[in-house]
Scaffold this motif. Structure first.
Motif, mmCIF file in Angstrom:
data_model
loop_
_atom_site.group_PDB
_atom_site.id
_atom_site.type_symbol
_atom_site.label_atom_id
_atom_site.label_comp_id
_atom_site.label_asym_id
_atom_site.label_seq_id
_atom_site.Cartn_x
_atom_site.Cartn_y
_atom_site.Cartn_z
ATOM 1 N N THR A 1 -0.527 -5.543 59.494
ATOM 2 C CA THR A 1 -1.381 -5.027 60.564
ATOM 3 C C THR A 1 -2.475 -4.131 59.996
ATOM 4 N N LEU B 1 -5.029 -6.282 58.263
ATOM 5 C CA LEU B 1 -5.853 -6.978 59.250
ATOM 6 C C LEU B 1 -6.908 -6.046 59.831
ATOM 7 N N LYS B 2 -6.535 -4.801 60.131
ATOM 8 C CA LYS B 2 -7.502 -3.834 60.638
ATOM 9 C C LYS B 2 -8.606 -3.588 59.617
ATOM 10 N N LYS B 3 -8.222 -3.434 58.342
ATOM 11 C CA LYS B 3 -9.217 -3.207 57.297
ATOM 12 C C LYS B 3 -10.150 -4.402 57.152
ATOM 13 N N GLN B 4 -9.599 -5.595 57.291
ATOM 14 C CA GLN B 4 -10.442 -6.792 57.196
ATOM 15 C C GLN B 4 -11.425 -6.857 58.358
ATOM 16 N N TYR B 5 -10.974 -6.489 59.555
ATOM 17 C CA TYR B 5 -11.885 -6.457 60.700
ATOM 18 C C TYR B 5 -12.996 -5.430 60.482
ATOM 19 N N GLU B 6 -12.630 -4.267 59.967
ATOM 20 C CA GLU B 6 -13.635 -3.238 59.688
ATOM 21 C C GLU B 6 -14.631 -3.714 58.637
ATOM 22 N N ASN C 1 -15.349 -6.797 57.895
ATOM 23 C CA ASN C 1 -16.142 -7.868 58.490
ATOM 24 C C ASN C 1 -17.244 -7.289 59.370
ATOM 25 N N HIS C 2 -16.911 -6.260 60.140
ATOM 26 C CA HIS C 2 -17.907 -5.613 60.993
ATOM 27 C C HIS C 2 -19.017 -4.983 60.148
ATOM 28 N N SER D 1 -21.200 -7.768 58.649
ATOM 29 C CA SER D 1 -22.100 -8.388 59.626
ATOM 30 C C SER D 1 -23.250 -7.437 59.967
#
Length: 128
Positions: free
Chosen positions: A46, A49-54, A56-57, A60
């Motif tokens: 988890t 996954l949070k770090k990957q979302y950050e 990715n944000h 982008s």
């Protein structure tokens, strides 16, 4: 309805009384794992996954920023390129006019050796 209940009751009785090979295997696999380890792995996944979302944000956002700057720089580059081409045309025109004036002055005043030098420069420029 009573028949269905009887079938379900019979099915439950066979499942509870006789362990099936798949049930036995599942129970053994579950017995090998420690629930704390499983929870730690899930928590770690988890967090990743949070770090990957950050990430990715942020990437982008960086791509959007880069795209804006690229478009701005490309338009500036086009303007500068156009200006340099115009300056080159202007300078070519100026040099051509000064050479013509030099040739006319040399022909008018007949300075020996100077005329030959300008003729050689004109021939080199025409070759380029």
């Amino acid at each position: 309805m009573n028949n269905e209940n009887k079938i379900n009751d019979n099915h439950k009785e066979t499942n509870d009384s006789e362990p099936t090979p798949s049930k036995t295997l599942t129970d053994q696999i579950l017995g090998l794992t420690n629930q704390n380890d499983v929870n730690n792995i899930l928590n770690l996944q988890t967090e990743i996954l949070k770090k990957q979302y950050e990430a990715n944000h942020m990437l982008s956002h960086f791509n959007e920023y880069s795209s804006q700057k690229y478009h701005q720089m490309s338009s500036d580059f086009e303007k500068h390129t156009k200006m340099l081409k115009e300056m080159k045309k202007d300078l070519d025109y100026i040099f051509k006019k000064t050479r013509n004036l030099q040739i006319l002055l040399n022909e008018k005043f007949q300075i020996p050796g100077v005329t030959d030098q300008y003729n050689e420069e004109n021939e080199e420029d025409e070759e380029d």
